[in-house]
Design a protein around this motif. Structure first.
Motif, PDB file in Angstrom:
ATOM      1  N   LYS A  18       1.608  50.215  82.538  1.00  0.00           N
ATOM      2  CA  LYS A  18       0.765  49.579  83.556  1.00  0.00           C
ATOM      3  C   LYS A  18       0.334  48.178  83.132  1.00  0.00           C
ATOM      4  O   LYS A  18       0.116  47.314  83.958  1.00  0.00           O
ATOM      5  CB  LYS A  18      -0.490  50.419  83.812  1.00  0.00           C
ATOM      6  CG  LYS A  18      -0.171  51.848  84.159  1.00  0.00           C
ATOM      7  CD  LYS A  18      -0.530  52.159  85.590  1.00  0.00           C
ATOM      8  CE  LYS A  18       0.125  53.479  85.975  1.00  0.00           C
ATOM      9  NZ  LYS A  18       0.119  53.800  87.336  1.00  0.00           N
ATOM     10  N   LYS A  19       0.146  48.016  81.814  1.00  0.00           N
ATOM     11  CA  LYS A  19      -0.320  46.708  81.331  1.00  0.00           C
ATOM     12  C   LYS A  19       0.796  45.977  80.602  1.00  0.00           C
ATOM     13  O   LYS A  19       0.556  45.234  79.667  1.00  0.00           O
ATOM     14  CB  LYS A  19      -1.512  46.899  80.401  1.00  0.00           C
ATOM     15  CG  LYS A  19      -2.781  47.242  81.161  1.00  0.00           C
ATOM     16  CD  LYS A  19      -3.969  47.330  80.224  1.00  0.00           C
ATOM     17  CE  LYS A  19      -5.228  47.662  80.999  1.00  0.00           C
ATOM     18  NZ  LYS A  19      -6.251  48.237  80.135  1.00  0.00           N
ATOM     19  N   VAL A  62      11.586  59.997  84.257  1.00  0.00           N
ATOM     20  CA  VAL A  62      10.397  59.527  84.983  1.00  0.00           C
ATOM     21  C   VAL A  62      10.490  59.958  86.443  1.00  0.00           C
ATOM     22  O   VAL A  62       9.527  60.447  87.032  1.00  0.00           O
ATOM     23  CB  VAL A  62      10.256  57.989  84.873  1.00  0.00           C
ATOM     24  CG1 VAL A  62       9.251  57.435  85.871  1.00  0.00           C
ATOM     25  CG2 VAL A  62       9.845  57.605  83.449  1.00  0.00           C
ATOM     26  N   ASN A  63      11.678  59.817  87.017  1.00  0.00           N
ATOM     27  CA  ASN A  63      11.864  60.209  88.414  1.00  0.00           C
ATOM     28  C   ASN A  63      11.783  61.717  88.609  1.00  0.00           C
ATOM     29  O   ASN A  63      11.164  62.196  89.565  1.00  0.00           O
ATOM     30  CB  ASN A  63      13.212  59.686  88.932  1.00  0.00           C
ATOM     31  CG  ASN A  63      13.209  58.175  89.064  1.00  0.00           C
ATOM     32  OD1 ASN A  63      12.146  57.562  89.252  1.00  0.00           O
ATOM     33  ND2 ASN A  63      14.368  57.554  88.951  1.00  0.00           N
ATOM     34  N   GLN A  64      12.375  62.459  87.666  1.00  0.00           N
ATOM     35  CA  GLN A  64      12.334  63.924  87.756  1.00  0.00           C
ATOM     36  C   GLN A  64      10.902  64.444  87.656  1.00  0.00           C
ATOM     37  O   GLN A  64      10.510  65.364  88.359  1.00  0.00           O
ATOM     38  CB  GLN A  64      13.179  64.554  86.638  1.00  0.00           C
ATOM     39  CG  GLN A  64      14.665  64.542  86.928  1.00  0.00           C
ATOM     40  CD  GLN A  64      15.503  64.740  85.666  1.00  0.00           C
ATOM     41  OE1 GLN A  64      14.978  64.866  84.556  1.00  0.00           O
ATOM     42  NE2 GLN A  64      16.817  64.778  85.829  1.00  0.00           N
ATOM     43  N   LEU A  65      10.126  63.828  86.743  1.00  0.00           N
ATOM     44  CA  LEU A  65       8.741  64.265  86.541  1.00  0.00           C
ATOM     45  C   LEU A  65       7.828  63.744  87.636  1.00  0.00           C
ATOM     46  O   LEU A  65       6.669  64.130  87.723  1.00  0.00           O
ATOM     47  CB  LEU A  65       8.223  63.780  85.172  1.00  0.00           C
ATOM     48  CG  LEU A  65       8.893  64.374  83.930  1.00  0.00           C
ATOM     49  CD1 LEU A  65       8.481  63.612  82.678  1.00  0.00           C
ATOM     50  CD2 LEU A  65       8.556  65.850  83.781  1.00  0.00           C
ATOM     51  N   GLY A  66       8.355  62.833  88.453  1.00  0.00           N
ATOM     52  CA  GLY A  66       7.561  62.262  89.536  1.00  0.00           C
ATOM     53  C   GLY A  66       6.389  61.442  89.032  1.00  0.00           C
ATOM     54  O   GLY A  66       5.309  61.464  89.614  1.00  0.00           O
ATOM     55  N   LEU A  67       6.579  60.734  87.921  1.00  0.00           N
ATOM     56  CA  LEU A  67       5.482  59.927  87.358  1.00  0.00           C
ATOM     57  C   LEU A  67       5.218  58.726  88.254  1.00  0.00           C
ATOM     58  O   LEU A  67       6.116  58.193  88.901  1.00  0.00           O
ATOM     59  CB  LEU A  67       5.850  59.456  85.943  1.00  0.00           C
ATOM     60  CG  LEU A  67       6.109  60.560  84.920  1.00  0.00           C
ATOM     61  CD1 LEU A  67       6.492  59.955  83.586  1.00  0.00           C
ATOM     62  CD2 LEU A  67       4.882  61.445  84.764  1.00  0.00           C
ATOM     63  N   ASP A  68       3.954  58.314  88.239  1.00  0.00           N
ATOM     64  CA  ASP A  68       3.532  57.198  89.076  1.00  0.00           C
ATOM     65  C   ASP A  68       4.261  55.926  88.663  1.00  0.00           C
ATOM     66  O   ASP A  68       4.192  55.506  87.524  1.00  0.00           O
ATOM     67  CB  ASP A  68       2.021  57.024  88.933  1.00  0.00           C
ATOM     68  CG  ASP A  68       1.529  55.845  89.751  1.00  0.00           C
ATOM     69  OD1 ASP A  68       2.323  55.320  90.562  1.00  0.00           O
ATOM     70  OD2 ASP A  68       0.365  55.474  89.576  1.00  0.00           O
ATOM     71  N   GLY A  69       4.951  55.329  89.603  1.00  0.00           N
ATOM     72  CA  GLY A  69       5.770  54.171  89.257  1.00  0.00           C
ATOM     73  C   GLY A  69       5.191  52.846  89.700  1.00  0.00           C
ATOM     74  O   GLY A  69       5.933  51.896  89.920  1.00  0.00           O
ATOM     75  N   LYS A  79      14.214  52.742  90.902  1.00  0.00           N
ATOM     76  CA  LYS A  79      13.295  53.735  91.461  1.00  0.00           C
ATOM     77  C   LYS A  79      12.153  54.030  90.485  1.00  0.00           C
ATOM     78  O   LYS A  79      10.995  54.129  90.879  1.00  0.00           O
ATOM     79  CB  LYS A  79      14.073  55.025  91.766  1.00  0.00           C
ATOM     80  CG  LYS A  79      13.316  55.979  92.649  1.00  0.00           C
ATOM     81  CD  LYS A  79      14.171  57.196  93.005  1.00  0.00           C
ATOM     82  CE  LYS A  79      13.273  58.331  93.472  1.00  0.00           C
ATOM     83  NZ  LYS A  79      13.884  59.643  93.237  1.00  0.00           N
ATOM     84  N   ALA A  80      12.471  54.133  89.211  1.00  0.00           N
ATOM     85  CA  ALA A  80      11.460  54.501  88.216  1.00  0.00           C
ATOM     86  C   ALA A  80      10.532  53.339  87.877  1.00  0.00           C
ATOM     87  O   ALA A  80       9.329  53.506  87.757  1.00  0.00           O
ATOM     88  CB  ALA A  80      12.132  55.009  86.945  1.00  0.00           C
ATOM     89  N   PHE A  81      11.106  52.153  87.702  1.00  0.00           N
ATOM     90  CA  PHE A  81      10.324  51.031  87.155  1.00  0.00           C
ATOM     91  C   PHE A  81      10.192  49.844  88.104  1.00  0.00           C
ATOM     92  O   PHE A  81       9.586  48.837  87.751  1.00  0.00           O
ATOM     93  CB  PHE A  81      10.949  50.561  85.832  1.00  0.00           C
ATOM     94  CG  PHE A  81      11.034  51.630  84.778  1.00  0.00           C
ATOM     95  CD1 PHE A  81       9.894  52.315  84.389  1.00  0.00           C
ATOM     96  CD2 PHE A  81      12.246  51.961  84.189  1.00  0.00           C
ATOM     97  CE1 PHE A  81       9.959  53.309  83.417  1.00  0.00           C
ATOM     98  CE2 PHE A  81      12.317  52.944  83.222  1.00  0.00           C
ATOM     99  CZ  PHE A  81      11.176  53.628  82.837  1.00  0.00           C
TER     100      PHE A  81
END
Ligand SMILES: [Zn+2]
Length: 428
Positions: free
Chosen positions: A193-194, A212-219, A243-245
């Motif tokens: 984030k930073k 990251v996409n599989q875990l559905g982490l906030d992107g 999609k992830a970043f």
């Protein structure tokens, strides 16, 4: 801005010629193609005269072939010199190393193909100017050298090494991911984030992006740049990473011996670093002369990559005039052994490229050979009957019935320990 201060102080001490050269590069990127060529010619001539004076190997070589750099009139004169391989560099490294008394030399070691490493000493300007070239590339993406960054690391560290690395990372405002388990990925992602940019092997960035996409982490990141190094960036990586970043991977192309050869601009073109490097395409292969390598002259060095340069009249929309490298096709690799014929390992690249071009099918792969005439082809994606048929068609075009293929789908390709290999063989 503590990190800006740390960067400036550290640079002043370790790389005194970095900032002046950076300023030069920022001016130079506005030059016309002709002006860049003129600069390159003068730089080359100086460099070869220097090599003749201080490198025993090149002094002898120039004598033997009757080459006098002082009488050079054009860049094309470079082609009178022979092409050199990594094995030759390793074999003659002592004689190649310059006898000039540089103020400061930095030790450098890279692995060779035959197990023996290439060792050399790089002078301060070489190191600093190369860093400046990298930072110029960063500037095209709005990244400052001292910006906070996340690094994908591909090797296992001992505890002691990790502590040491973390100290160095602090100075470079960098944090890295050491493990690729879910906990580490979640922690790493939180820190993003930073963070202004991330970098590392493109195959690792891709693997983490998938998770990251599989875990559905906030992107919701605000990354300015994702830089892939040392490896081919496959088009199939980009969707997942975007999609992830929120950004595509851009390419920095180079090696320790060559320095930075090309850096991708905002418009997606890999511009040649004309101020520091002369890149030739010889029979489809990259041949590079590193104009900064005074302490260990790298002249017409066959890098071991297949490349494709854009046509001379190609213009990039970003406005810069340095020529563009269209594609790095892959490593000049080992041979695939058929029942009757041999094939370059790059053949797989063409098979899978055709699959995309002709059938719009993207598959990630790894080929393994233990027995002549047989290949195990691992595919990351799950089995799909239609795609499978297309794959067989493309394979047949190149290998006919000379190789029997076993194709396995749903395979994990990456061991996350170093680079991802697309062809593994015990033969050759
Ligand atoms: Zn451009």
């Amino acid at each position: 801005m503590i990190h800006k201060l740390i960067f400036k102080l550290g640079t002043k001490r370790r790389n005194p010629s970095l900032l002046p050269y950076y300023d030069f590069l920022k001016q130079s990127e506005k030059k016309s193609y002709e002006e860049l060529l003129q600069y390159q010619f003068e730089k080359l001539k100086d460099f070869l005269v220097f090599a003749e004076s201080y490198s025993i190997y090149y002094k002898k070589l120039f004598e033997n072939i009757g080459f006098d750099p002082k009488t050079m009139t054009t860049l094309a004169d470079l082609e009178k010199l022979p092409i050199i391989s990594k094995n030759d560099l390793i074999k003659h490294s002592k004689e190649i190393q310059s006898t000039f008394a540089f103020n400061k030399l930095l030790y450098s070691e890279t692995s060779g193909t035959s197990g023996q490493p290439l060792t050399m000493y790089r002078n301060e300007e070489w190191d600093s100017h190369n860093r400046a070239t990298m930072f110029r590339g960063y500037s095209w993406h709005g990244v400052q050298p001292w910006d906070r960054n996340g690094y994908f690391w591909g090797y296992n560290f001992s505890f002691k090494q990790r502590i040491k690395t973390q100290a160095l990372d602090f100075l470079q405002n960098r944090f890295r991911i050491f493990n690729y388990n879910d906990d580490s990925i979640i922690r790493f992602t939180k820190k993003l984030k930073k963070t202004k940019y991330i970098h590392g092997y493109s195959s690792m960035i891709y693997e983490v992006a998938k998770r990251v996409n599989q875990l559905g982490l906030d992107g919701a990141f605000n990354l300015k740049m994702i830089k892939g190094t040392s490896e081919k960036i496959y088009p199939s990586y980009q969707n997942e990473v975007q999609k992830a970043f929120g950004k595509k991977i851009i390419s920095e192309y180079g090696a320790a011996e060559s320095g930075i050869i090309a850096f991708e601009c905002k418009q997606g073109s890999m511009h040649l670093n004309m101020e520091g490097v002369i890149l030739e395409e010889v029979d489809g292969e990259a041949v590079v002369t590193n104009l900064l390598s005074k302490s260990f002259p790298i002249i017409r060095y066959k890098l071991g990559d297949y490349i494709k340069l854009a046509p001379q009249d190609y213009k990039c929309n970003c406005g810069m005039n340095a020529p563009v490298l269209l594609e790095i096709e892959g490593r000049v690799g080992k041979k695939v052994i058929g029942k009757v014929n041999n094939y370059p390992s790059l053949t797989f690249y063409y098979v899978f490229k055709n699959l995309v071009l002709n059938h719009d099918v993207t598959l990630n792969y790894q080929a393994v050979q233990d027995v002549p005439g047989e290949i195990l082809l691992k595919i990351e994606q799950e089995f799909n009957e239609e795609n499978h048929k297309f794959l067989l068609v493309e394979i047949k075009k190149y290998f006919g019935s000379d190789i029997d293929f076993t194709i396995q789908y749903g395979e994990k390709l990456h061991a996350m320990e170093g680079k991802l290999k697309d062809f593994i063989t015990v033969l050759d």
